[in-house]
Design an enzyme around this catalytic site. Structure first.
Site, PDB file in Angstrom:
ATOM      1  N   ASP A  95       0.826  -1.203   0.000  1.00  0.00           N
ATOM      2  CA  ASP A  95       0.000   0.000   0.000  1.00  0.00           C
ATOM      3  C   ASP A  95       0.865   1.260   0.000  1.00  0.00           C
ATOM      4  OD1 ASP A  95      -2.322   1.481   0.060  1.00  0.00           O
ATOM      5  OD2 ASP A  95      -2.568   1.348   2.233  1.00  0.00           O
TER       6      ASP A  95
ATOM      7  N   ASN B  88     -10.177  -1.933  -7.166  1.00  0.00           N
ATOM      8  CA  ASN B  88      -9.245  -1.065  -7.898  1.00  0.00           C
ATOM      9  C   ASN B  88      -9.686  -0.789  -9.330  1.00  0.00           C
ATOM     10  OD1 ASN B  88      -6.302  -2.484  -6.268  1.00  0.00           O
ATOM     11  ND2 ASN B  88      -7.584  -0.752  -5.680  1.00  0.00           N
TER      12      ASN B  88
END
Length: 255
Positions: A33, A82
């Protein structure tokens, strides 16, 4: 080289020399991340350049794992959510996936260390050129068995569990098994990660402290480690701290 680099190098050496080899994790899972936040902090860097830096970090982490004898690595590369990012970012990421997977065939480190690559998730959601690149990468490493990297793509832990339930329900419907035959072993055998040992340690970068749907079933007894470092700027000393933290914990498994 920064003025602090010699200090970091000495610290890396110290940590690595004092790890308890008998307590090392066999399988490390990572939520990579912070790529986009990293690019924003740089000021004039595009989002895709941040993701490219993230690919470089992944190569470094794989090398560190090999050096430490960690033979299984699973990374969260792209969730089903995503796909909701901007059309340009998704398109750029698809191109990056194609290039990254295609490069596996000629990656000297991968083949020197005999690392098998496998993609897990709802791969049917990706464009054909991405799926072709994945297939090419998997085929080029299919004869390696000692070391493994799993790339979780089009992945969501809840969706994985739902898909697993559907598979088993269909077998019940077809008369292949009875409901009372369903157990943990059967569920494990129908997950995207079937045949894979559960991760011992899950690491998340960027300071966020949640799993975000990553390996929900598999991580039920995993140790968790969170670091503030954004993924593209993760240093070896940061990674070694995570491993050291794991080796110092008393794992009780509910006992």
């Amino acid at each position: 080289m920064t003025l602090l680099q010699p200090l970091y190098s000495a610290y890396e050496w110290y940590i690595s020399r004092h790890l308890d080899e008998s307590k090392m994790p066999k399988h490390v899972a990572i939520i990579m991340d912070g790529n986009r936040r990293y690019s924003k902090i740089q000021g004039n860097m595009s989002a895709i350049e941040g993701h490219k830096r993230g690919v470089d970090t992944l190569e470094n982490v794989l090398e560190w794992c090999i050096d430490l004898g960690i033979n299984i690595v699973t990374v969260y590369a792209f969730s089903t959510e995503n796909f909701n990012r901007t059309e340009k970012e998704v398109k750029d990421l698809m191109d990056l996936f194609v290039n990254s997977f295609m490069s596996i065939r000629t990656n000297k480190k991968i083949h020197k260390n005999k690392v098998r690559l496998k993609a897990v998730g709802k791969l049917e959601l990706f464009p054909q050129e991405v799926r072709d690149a994945i297939a090419d990468a998997e085929k080029s490493t299919e004869n390696y068995h000692e070391k493994l990297i799993n790339i979780a793509m089009g992945y969501d832990g809840r969706v994985e569990i739902v898909d697993t339930v559907k598979k088993i329900a269909q077998k019940v419907k077809d008369g292949e098994l009875e409901p009372e035959d369903i157990d943990e072993k059967m569920i494990n055998e129908n997950l995207y990660t079937k045949g894979l040992d559960d991760p011992n340690l899950v690491i998340r970068t960027s300071g966020e402290e949640r799993l975000s749907g990553f390996l929900l079933w598999q991580s039920s007894y995993s140790e968790l480690y969170f670091t503030d470092s954004l993924w593209p700027e993760l240093r070896k000393v940061d990674f070694l701290r995570a491993i050291r933290s794991y080796t110092e914990r008393q794992r009780r498994f509910g006992r």
